[in-house]
Structure formats: C-alpha cells, structure tokens
Design a protein around this motif. Structure first.
Motif, mmCIF file in Angstrom:
data_model
loop_
_atom_site.group_PDB
_atom_site.id
_atom_site.type_symbol
_atom_site.label_atom_id
_atom_site.label_comp_id
_atom_site.label_asym_id
_atom_site.label_seq_id
_atom_site.Cartn_x
_atom_site.Cartn_y
_atom_site.Cartn_z
ATOM 1 N N VAL A 50 -5.717 -2.965 -5.560
ATOM 2 C CA VAL A 50 -6.364 -2.927 -4.247
ATOM 3 C C VAL A 50 -5.579 -2.106 -3.229
ATOM 4 C CG1 VAL A 50 -7.574 -5.104 -4.577
ATOM 5 C CG2 VAL A 50 -5.290 -5.118 -3.565
ATOM 6 N N GLY A 51 -4.418 -1.565 -3.619
ATOM 7 C CA GLY A 51 -3.691 -0.660 -2.739
ATOM 8 C C GLY A 51 -2.429 -1.217 -2.111
ATOM 9 N N LYS A 52 -1.859 -2.277 -2.653
ATOM 10 C CA LYS A 52 -0.657 -2.883 -2.050
ATOM 11 C C LYS A 52 0.533 -1.924 -2.085
ATOM 12 C CE LYS A 52 -0.562 -6.335 -4.872
ATOM 13 N NZ LYS A 52 -1.703 -5.893 -5.703
ATOM 14 N N THR A 53 0.859 -1.433 -3.273
ATOM 15 C CA THR A 53 2.018 -0.547 -3.410
ATOM 16 C C THR A 53 1.761 0.785 -2.718
ATOM 17 O OG1 THR A 53 2.476 -1.589 -5.551
ATOM 18 C CG2 THR A 53 3.649 0.440 -5.049
ATOM 19 N N SER A 54 0.548 1.285 -2.776
ATOM 20 C CA SER A 54 0.225 2.543 -2.093
ATOM 21 C C SER A 54 0.429 2.396 -0.588
ATOM 22 C CB SER A 54 -1.219 2.953 -2.386
ATOM 23 O OG SER A 54 -1.394 3.251 -3.763
ATOM 24 N N CYS A 55 -0.047 1.284 -0.024
ATOM 25 C CA CYS A 55 0.134 1.050 1.409
ATOM 26 C C CYS A 55 1.612 0.908 1.760
ATOM 27 C CB CYS A 55 -0.628 -0.194 1.843
ATOM 28 S SG CYS A 55 -2.349 0.134 2.272
ATOM 29 N N ALA A 56 2.369 0.277 0.882
ATOM 30 C CA ALA A 56 3.811 0.132 1.132
ATOM 31 C C ALA A 56 4.478 1.494 1.201
ATOM 32 C CB ALA A 56 4.439 -0.723 0.041
ATOM 33 N N ARG A 57 4.115 2.401 0.308
ATOM 34 C CA ARG A 57 4.706 3.744 0.307
ATOM 35 C C ARG A 57 4.263 4.544 1.526
ATOM 36 N NH1 ARG A 57 3.689 5.168 -6.121
ATOM 37 N NH2 ARG A 57 5.330 3.800 -6.951
ATOM 38 N N ILE A 58 2.993 4.437 1.864
ATOM 39 C CA ILE A 58 2.503 5.150 3.054
ATOM 40 C C ILE A 58 3.206 4.640 4.308
ATOM 41 C CG2 ILE A 58 0.459 5.548 4.491
ATOM 42 C CD1 ILE A 58 -1.195 5.271 1.859
ATOM 43 N N PHE A 59 3.355 3.333 4.401
ATOM 44 C CA PHE A 59 4.038 2.720 5.544
ATOM 45 C C PHE A 59 5.485 3.209 5.627
ATOM 46 C CE2 PHE A 59 6.270 -0.774 7.686
ATOM 47 C CZ PHE A 59 5.448 -0.987 8.784
ATOM 48 N N ALA A 60 6.165 3.233 4.477
ATOM 49 C CA ALA A 60 7.558 3.674 4.442
ATOM 50 C C ALA A 60 7.687 5.134 4.869
ATOM 51 C CB ALA A 60 8.129 3.477 3.043
ATOM 52 N N LYS A 61 6.771 5.976 4.405
ATOM 53 C CA LYS A 61 6.822 7.393 4.788
ATOM 54 C C LYS A 61 6.528 7.577 6.270
ATOM 55 C CE LYS A 61 3.429 10.219 3.602
ATOM 56 N NZ LYS A 61 2.580 11.196 2.869
ATOM 57 N N THR A 62 5.562 6.826 6.785
ATOM 58 C CA THR A 62 5.108 7.024 8.157
ATOM 59 C C THR A 62 6.150 6.593 9.187
ATOM 60 O OG1 THR A 62 2.837 6.650 7.384
ATOM 61 C CG2 THR A 62 3.207 6.586 9.753
ATOM 62 N N ILE A 63 6.858 5.480 8.939
ATOM 63 C CA ILE A 63 7.822 5.013 9.948
ATOM 64 C C ILE A 63 9.022 5.946 10.076
ATOM 65 C CG2 ILE A 63 7.119 2.609 9.704
ATOM 66 C CD1 ILE A 63 9.603 2.103 8.031
ATOM 67 N N ASN A 64 9.267 6.781 9.060
ATOM 68 C CA ASN A 64 10.381 7.731 9.120
ATOM 69 C C ASN A 64 9.932 9.141 9.483
ATOM 70 O OD1 ASN A 64 12.688 6.171 8.635
ATOM 71 N ND2 ASN A 64 12.312 6.151 6.417
ATOM 72 N N CYS A 65 8.612 9.334 9.654
ATOM 73 C CA CYS A 65 8.106 10.666 9.998
ATOM 74 C C CYS A 65 8.531 11.049 11.416
ATOM 75 C CB CYS A 65 6.579 10.682 9.883
ATOM 76 S SG CYS A 65 5.827 12.256 10.339
ATOM 77 N N ARG A 66 8.961 12.289 11.578
ATOM 78 C CA ARG A 66 9.447 12.764 12.880
ATOM 79 C C ARG A 66 8.319 13.212 13.798
ATOM 80 N NH1 ARG A 66 14.372 10.643 13.427
ATOM 81 N NH2 ARG A 66 15.831 11.295 11.790
ATOM 82 N N HIS A 67 7.195 13.598 13.237
ATOM 83 C CA HIS A 67 6.118 14.165 14.059
ATOM 84 C C HIS A 67 4.773 13.567 13.630
ATOM 85 C CE1 HIS A 67 9.168 17.007 15.310
ATOM 86 N NE2 HIS A 67 9.337 17.388 14.048
ATOM 87 N N ARG A 68 4.588 12.283 13.872
ATOM 88 C CA ARG A 68 3.312 11.649 13.515
ATOM 89 C C ARG A 68 2.180 12.224 14.365
ATOM 90 N NH1 ARG A 68 6.764 7.078 13.221
ATOM 91 N NH2 ARG A 68 6.285 6.511 15.393
#
Length: 410
Positions: A50-68
């Motif tokens: 249902v997307g648990k691990t995918s959401c975890a990876r997206i969340f991890a990438k997004t919080i460290n993104c410099r230019h959201r």
C-alpha cells in the motif's frame, strides 16, 4: 538491449503526488514538512503493497531537500536529492528487521545514530517490518527511540501493528495506510498501460485489481504477468484465463438454477467448474462473495459497497432484481456453513453438492424458510381398504388389564 524493469519497480512512487490511494495521509506528511513540525519517530502501518516503505523514502528525501517546490515535493536537483536518487545517500539508513532482528543489529543502529548528517539537516533511519524485532532488540531500542539526537528521524513500518510493543507505539506518531480501492488501482493500471503502449480493457483491469486485494504492488505484478501472456493486448478473457478466475457467468447460471429449483443444472455447472481445475473451497467462497455482491447491488443505498466497474454494477443489479432479500441471506448462510464444515468433511465434493441442493430448495414451500429443503407437508388420505372407526363421544375408553399394567410397568 535495454534491461527490462518490472512495473512494480519502474512505477514505484517517487513523489507524494504519485502515491496511489493515500491522499489524506500524504497531504498530512507534506504539511508537517512545510511547517517544519517533524516528529522524531513515525510508525507507518498497513497491509502489504500500500506504499508504506515508498512513503518513508519519499519523506526522507523531502525533509533533506534544499529547494522544495511550492507543492512541498523534493526538487530532485539538489545534491541531497541526486545522492538519494542514485542510492548513495549517507543520510538515509534502511534496515530490514525481518532478517536483521537481533540485539546486535539494533546496537549497530544505535551506534550510527551518533553520527551527524553530511550536507543535510537530518539522518533518517527506516526500519521495515519492525514487528519482527526480538524483545531484546525492542528493549535496547527504547531509550534511543524516546530521546534521539535532534538531527535523527526514525520511520518504522509494519504490516502487523498489534505485534509492536505498546512502549514503542507510545513513542511514535502512527499513520495507518488504507487498502487501495479498486477504482484507484484501475486508474493507475490504465496509466501504466498507456505508458507502456499496452491495450487494456477496463473490465480486465478491474479483474486484476480485485485479484490484488488492495495491494498496488501486487496489482502491477499481476498486470505484467497478464500483459506478457496476452502479447500486450489485455482483454477480459485473457485476464480470467491467465489468473484462473471464475467468470461471473458461472455464478449467474447457478443463481438461475437456484431460483428455478433446477438441481440437475446446479450439479452439472459444479462439475464443469471442477473439470476446469478450480478447488471446491475456492468455488464455495467465490459463490458466497457473489451472493454478497448481489445483496449490496440490490439496493441503491448499498451500491457504494460494491467495488466494481459501472458495467459490472449494472449487470449485478439486474440479477439482484430477480432475488428476494431473504433468499440471498439464507443462501449466504448456507455457503458460510459449507465453508466452516469443509475442513472437517471426509467427502468434500458431497458437502458442496449437498449445499447446492439446499440452495436449489430454498424457494420451495416451507413454513420455516430455514433453507433445509423441506417441502410443504400434505395430509395423508385414508386408504379405501382401511376400516372406518365408529366411535361416539360418549364411548368410554376400556381400562387396561392389571396384567398388562404390570407388563408395561416392568
């Protein structure tokens, strides 16, 4: 020659917007990032695919993104995003607790927690299938999970939340992922088919979505299988043949036999189904599900409970219009009883055939409507040779002799 990548990997979500069937949840995660209100620990719960691990990876990438961007999504252009996309980010650590569930594995995570992030704001630790950790590993993890360094975010994922210790649950923000609806899966499969240049009938995609049982990853894997066997032309017929699924037509023929009390046709249809290789328990459960679908299709208010295409809903509604509610309720009850008795029955074929006979007799005249198949009792006519008793109301019964009383008493 370009390497083939299965659809489940090729179309794995890379942004919050591309996550299928979890709009409310992903909106909450995006808002917490944009407002910088991040918890130190999250627990993502839900069934497989249902997307648990995918959401975890997206969340991890997004919080460290410099230019959201303005939608709160990662830019995929900064150094942090590029390292993540290449799988070379030192700030994101993943652990599969199914195979690394000991106390030594958890001590290794605790040691890594002390290392600050490199060219980023956070270090994110994703622990998948966290319910598989041993009790010793859970206990060793508790203190670190409760008071991690300010730059650490834990994301735990599990398919079985009830197996996670309450002391772990109390330290996390819990997000429950929904089962993905049939329509959401059909829409996404249609998009994938368009991208891959595959012709796919909506009815076939609906069959695949129902087979996936709420898991998008399973739906994509099944889609690849059917597309390969049908040479890129996914039809309803090819889908049910490849997935060994009973067509609605069989169940509708059985319903007609039940309504007309045609036991012979019902038994012959069951024989035809067995000869196609279908298991009897699978058949009886499928029949119960079809009856349930007819039950909800028979009322416009409950039609929303039917996860099917509009075409299928209309077809079921036409069949349901022929059936009385009491008939459907009793039929479902008989199928449920057959399911419960199936595992202990010594002659399983006879059990199913007896159930079909009872289903054919449900509409026979019966004062109790019990579904047991009893018919209307008729008075027995006296035989012409039988002597007629001539007694009057004043005739007193003859007393029983004392020797007869003694005999009965003994």
């Amino acid at each position: 020659m370009e390497n083939y990548i299965v659809s489940a990997r090729k179309y794995r979500p890379s942004t919050f917007a591309s996550v299928v069937g979890q709009k409310a949840l992903t909106a909450t995660l995006r808002n917490s990032i944009s407002k910088n209100r991040l918890a130190h620990a999250y627990l993502f719960c839900g069934s497989r695919g249902v997307g648990k691990t995918s959401c975890a990876r997206i969340f991890a990438k997004t919080i460290n993104c410099r230019h959201r961007n303005t939608d709160g999504e990662a830019c995929n252009e900064c150094d942090s995003c590029r390292e993540f996309n290449k799988g070379a980010s030192l700030n994101i650590v993943e652990l599969d607790a199914a195979s690394n569930n000991g106390i030594d594995d958890m001590k290794n995570i605790i040691d890594q927690v002390q290392v600050p992030p490199v060219n980023a704001d956070y270090r994110v630790f994703i622990i998948d299938e966290v319910h598989m950790l041993s009790n010793a590993a859970f206990n060793a993890f508790l203190k670190t999970l409760e008071e991690p360094p300010s730059y650490v975010v834990f994301i735990l994922a599990t398919t079985e939340k009830h197996k996670v210790l309450p002391t772990i649950l109390s330290r996390c923000q819990i997000y429950d992922f929904n089962r993905i609806t049939i329509q959401d899966m059909v829409d996404h499969l249609s998009y994938v088919a368009t991208q891959e240049g595959i012709i796919a009938e909506p009815a076939a995609l609906n069959v695949i979505a129902r087979k996936a049982d709420g898991a998008m990853r399973d739906a994509l894997s099944i889609f690849d299988q059917v597309a390969a066997s049908s040479m890129g032309n996914v039809t309803y017929a090819s889908a049910i043949d490849n997935l060994n699924i009973l067509d609605y037509e069989y169940y509708n023929r059985l319903i007609e036999a039940f309504l007309t009390g045609n036991i012979v046709d019902a038994l012959l249809i069951y024989k035809e189904i067995r000869e196609k290789g279908f298991d009897s328990l699978f058949f009886i459960n499928g029949l119960a599900q079809h009856l349930r679908d007819l039950m909800v299709a028979g009322n416009p208010k409950t039609m929303c409970l039917l996860e099917a295409s509009d075409q299928t809903r209309e077809a079921l509604a036409k069949v349901a219009a022929k059936c009385q509610p009491t008939f459907i309720y009793n039929a479902i009850s008989l199928c449920n009883k057959a399911d419960l008795d199936y595992r202990t029955a010594s002659n399983k074929q006879l059990l199913v055939e007896l159930t079909l006979i009872k289903l054919c007799q449900l509409l026979s005249p019966s004062p109790h409507e019990s579904g047991a198949g009893e018919g209307q009792l008729r008075p027995i006519k006296p035989s012409a040779q039988a002597p007629q008793a001539t007694t009057t109301a004043t005739t007193a019964p003859q007393p029983i002799a004392s020797d007869q009383q003694a005999t009965y008493g003994n």
